[in-house]
Design a protein around this motif. Sequence first.
Motif, PDB file in Angstrom:
ATOM      1  N   LEU A 130     -16.410 -12.504  45.181  1.00 27.50           N
ATOM      2  CA  LEU A 130     -15.341 -13.057  45.187  1.00 27.50           C
ATOM      3  C   LEU A 130     -13.984 -12.862  44.833  1.00 27.50           C
ATOM      4  N   THR A 131     -12.798 -12.519  45.231  1.00 26.21           N
ATOM      5  CA  THR A 131     -11.686 -12.282  44.608  1.00 26.21           C
ATOM      6  C   THR A 131     -11.027 -13.392  44.291  1.00 26.21           C
ATOM      7  N   LEU A 132     -10.872 -13.917  43.056  1.00 29.14           N
ATOM      8  CA  LEU A 132     -10.159 -15.223  43.095  1.00 29.14           C
ATOM      9  C   LEU A 132      -8.869 -15.104  42.690  1.00 29.14           C
ATOM     10  N   ASN A 133      -7.859 -14.814  43.386  1.00 31.40           N
ATOM     11  CA  ASN A 133      -6.485 -14.878  43.179  1.00 31.40           C
ATOM     12  C   ASN A 133      -6.136 -15.890  44.294  1.00 31.40           C
ATOM     13  N   ASP A 134      -4.592 -15.926  44.591  1.00 25.08           N
ATOM     14  CA  ASP A 134      -3.992 -16.943  45.292  1.00 25.08           C
ATOM     15  C   ASP A 134      -4.771 -16.641  46.647  1.00 25.08           C
ATOM     16  N   ASN A 135      -4.832 -15.479  47.015  1.00 25.93           N
ATOM     17  CA  ASN A 135      -5.674 -15.081  48.302  1.00 25.93           C
ATOM     18  C   ASN A 135      -7.131 -14.814  48.011  1.00 25.93           C
ATOM     19  N   ILE A 136      -7.945 -15.906  48.356  1.00 22.24           N
ATOM     20  CA  ILE A 136      -9.252 -15.616  48.033  1.00 22.24           C
ATOM     21  C   ILE A 136     -10.027 -14.838  48.905  1.00 22.24           C
ATOM     22  N   GLN A 137     -10.697 -13.868  48.481  1.00 28.60           N
ATOM     23  CA  GLN A 137     -11.424 -12.965  49.258  1.00 28.60           C
ATOM     24  C   GLN A 137     -13.128 -12.904  48.964  1.00 28.60           C
ATOM     25  N   LEU A 138     -13.979 -12.614  50.149  1.00 31.52           N
ATOM     26  CA  LEU A 138     -15.094 -12.674  49.998  1.00 31.52           C
ATOM     27  C   LEU A 138     -15.510 -11.063  50.591  1.00 31.52           C
ATOM     28  N   ASN A 139     -16.122 -10.311  49.317  1.00 26.64           N
ATOM     29  CA  ASN A 139     -16.258  -9.007  49.706  1.00 26.64           C
ATOM     30  C   ASN A 139     -17.913  -8.771  49.651  1.00 26.64           C
ATOM     31  N   LEU A 140     -18.337  -7.915  50.691  1.00 28.27           N
ATOM     32  CA  LEU A 140     -19.637  -7.593  50.868  1.00 28.27           C
ATOM     33  C   LEU A 140     -19.810  -6.165  50.668  1.00 28.27           C
ATOM     34  N   MET A 141     -20.682  -5.647  50.135  1.00 30.09           N
ATOM     35  CA  MET A 141     -20.998  -4.445  49.679  1.00 30.09           C
ATOM     36  C   MET A 141     -22.289  -3.839  50.370  1.00 30.09           C
ATOM     37  N   VAL A 142     -22.007  -2.714  50.864  1.00 27.02           N
ATOM     38  CA  VAL A 142     -23.121  -1.615  51.568  1.00 27.02           C
ATOM     39  C   VAL A 142     -23.043  -0.515  50.926  1.00 27.02           C
ATOM     40  N   GLU A 143     -24.329  -0.209  50.496  1.00 27.60           N
ATOM     41  CA  GLU A 143     -24.677   1.095  49.600  1.00 27.60           C
ATOM     42  C   GLU A 143     -24.190   2.249  50.537  1.00 27.60           C
ATOM     43  N   LYS A 144     -23.627   3.023  49.830  1.00 28.47           N
ATOM     44  CA  LYS A 144     -23.163   4.373  50.716  1.00 28.47           C
ATOM     45  C   LYS A 144     -24.420   5.202  51.230  1.00 28.47           C
ATOM     46  N   ASP A 145     -25.153   5.385  50.275  1.00 31.20           N
ATOM     47  CA  ASP A 145     -26.715   6.026  50.808  1.00 31.20           C
ATOM     48  C   ASP A 145     -27.137   5.689  51.836  1.00 31.20           C
ATOM     49  N   LEU A 146     -27.082   4.127  52.157  1.00 30.62           N
ATOM     50  CA  LEU A 146     -27.738   3.899  53.364  1.00 30.62           C
ATOM     51  C   LEU A 146     -27.176   4.220  54.520  1.00 30.62           C
ATOM     52  N   VAL A 147     -25.861   4.185  54.513  1.00 25.28           N
ATOM     53  CA  VAL A 147     -25.084   4.667  55.502  1.00 25.28           C
ATOM     54  C   VAL A 147     -25.246   6.129  55.809  1.00 25.28           C
ATOM     55  N   LEU A 148     -24.801   6.943  54.724  1.00 26.12           N
ATOM     56  CA  LEU A 148     -24.709   8.398  54.694  1.00 26.12           C
ATOM     57  C   LEU A 148     -26.041   9.239  55.166  1.00 26.12           C
ATOM     58  N   VAL A 149     -26.863   8.898  54.207  1.00 27.45           N
ATOM     59  CA  VAL A 149     -28.333   9.678  54.328  1.00 27.45           C
ATOM     60  C   VAL A 149     -29.159   9.073  55.466  1.00 27.45           C
ATOM     61  N   SER A 150     -29.111   7.916  55.753  1.00 31.24           N
ATOM     62  CA  SER A 150     -29.767   7.554  57.178  1.00 31.24           C
ATOM     63  C   SER A 150     -29.041   7.946  58.577  1.00 31.24           C
ATOM     64  N   GLY A 151     -27.904   8.438  58.251  1.00 27.18           N
ATOM     65  CA  GLY A 151     -27.326   9.001  59.459  1.00 27.18           C
ATOM     66  C   GLY A 151     -26.444   8.041  60.336  1.00 27.18           C
ATOM     67  N   TYR A 152     -26.056   6.712  59.897  1.00 30.55           N
ATOM     68  CA  TYR A 152     -25.329   5.833  60.316  1.00 30.55           C
ATOM     69  C   TYR A 152     -23.906   6.403  60.649  1.00 30.55           C
ATOM     70  N   GLU A 153     -22.972   5.882  61.509  1.00 30.84           N
ATOM     71  CA  GLU A 153     -21.472   6.152  61.599  1.00 30.84           C
ATOM     72  C   GLU A 153     -20.994   4.859  61.900  1.00 30.84           C
ATOM     73  N   ASN A 154     -19.739   4.714  61.616  1.00 30.42           N
ATOM     74  CA  ASN A 154     -18.477   3.734  61.911  1.00 30.42           C
ATOM     75  C   ASN A 154     -19.203   2.503  61.752  1.00 30.42           C
ATOM     76  N   PRO A 155     -19.649   2.051  60.399  1.00 34.89           N
ATOM     77  CA  PRO A 155     -20.024   0.692  60.174  1.00 34.89           C
ATOM     78  C   PRO A 155     -19.001  -0.255  60.055  1.00 34.89           C
ATOM     79  N   TYR A 156     -19.239  -1.541  60.371  1.00 32.40           N
ATOM     80  CA  TYR A 156     -18.452  -2.578  60.422  1.00 32.40           C
ATOM     81  C   TYR A 156     -19.193  -4.020  60.223  1.00 32.40           C
ATOM     82  N   ALA A 157     -18.468  -5.152  59.632  1.00 31.84           N
ATOM     83  CA  ALA A 157     -19.010  -6.142  59.476  1.00 31.84           C
ATOM     84  C   ALA A 157     -18.419  -7.241  60.341  1.00 31.84           C
ATOM     85  N   VAL A 158     -19.090  -8.248  61.037  1.00 29.32           N
ATOM     86  CA  VAL A 158     -18.753  -9.443  61.718  1.00 29.32           C
ATOM     87  C   VAL A 158     -19.018 -10.550  60.790  1.00 29.32           C
ATOM     88  N   PHE A 159     -17.922 -11.573  60.489  1.00 29.59           N
ATOM     89  CA  PHE A 159     -18.205 -12.551  59.836  1.00 29.59           C
ATOM     90  C   PHE A 159     -17.750 -13.868  60.735  1.00 29.59           C
TER      91      PHE A 159
END
Length: 280
Positions: A130-159
Amino acid sequence: TFYAGEGDKITLKNTPPEGYMLKAYTVNAGTVDGNTLTIPDDDVTVNVEYREAKFTVTWKNGEAVLEVDEEVPEHTIPTYNGETPVKATDDEFAYIFKGWTPEVTAVTGDVTYTAVFERVAALKFAGASLTLNDNIQLNLMVEKDLVLVSGYENPYAVFVVDGNEITVSEYTVNDKYYIFTLDNIQQDQLKSEVTATLYATYNDTLVSGNSKTATVFDFGTQGCDINGDGSVDIRDLVSLKKLMCNAPVSEESDDVVDLDFSGTLDALDLTYLVKMLLLI
């Protein structure tokens, strides 16, 4: 015309015309079982009936039957008309439909085709903060190697938050992670349940990871149980300070306590833990 004695068993042989297949043998005496004729005590005439050569094509996904095409003419190439077969993603792998086994060819008899899948690393989040400033933000991390090595493209997240679906297609990047950020979380939403799902394309096929559900606060405290006692409290702050003072810190330990996912174990991780403790 040929001659045989009473009780003899004769194997009937026949070559149907092109595009036809044997329907049945009929006789005026004696008996026929399949293509075996048992000779009676009298002359016998055998008649041959043909039907148009048509066959049954079955399409399966594992043991599940997806489609059955009946009376498919001989020498035509069958076509599957259903929805693209799918296989559920598990904790380790996603499965991408590749085609059928055996290879689809012109029909020469009844045949069953079974869906074949390519296995690739499953899409999943590596952690959250979480980024705990006036604007609270939820940050979700994805390992770069998971995307690049596996051959995925155009990643995006749906909340999905409080029933509202929000798509986040832009991300920031550090040395190890793609970071997808959900902005403008209100203080009273820290206990709101969030469902997050990661998507990407693989060879032009859209792939989804398994959804992860937790409250905003629980997402933010993942990894904060430094001493592994099942709760996040001041003792975790003491443990983190001790760990930082005991150099060198292993790369594996960095992964566990890099709470802000900056790629570095530093004072900012202490600051992050203090902020999370203040929320409890």
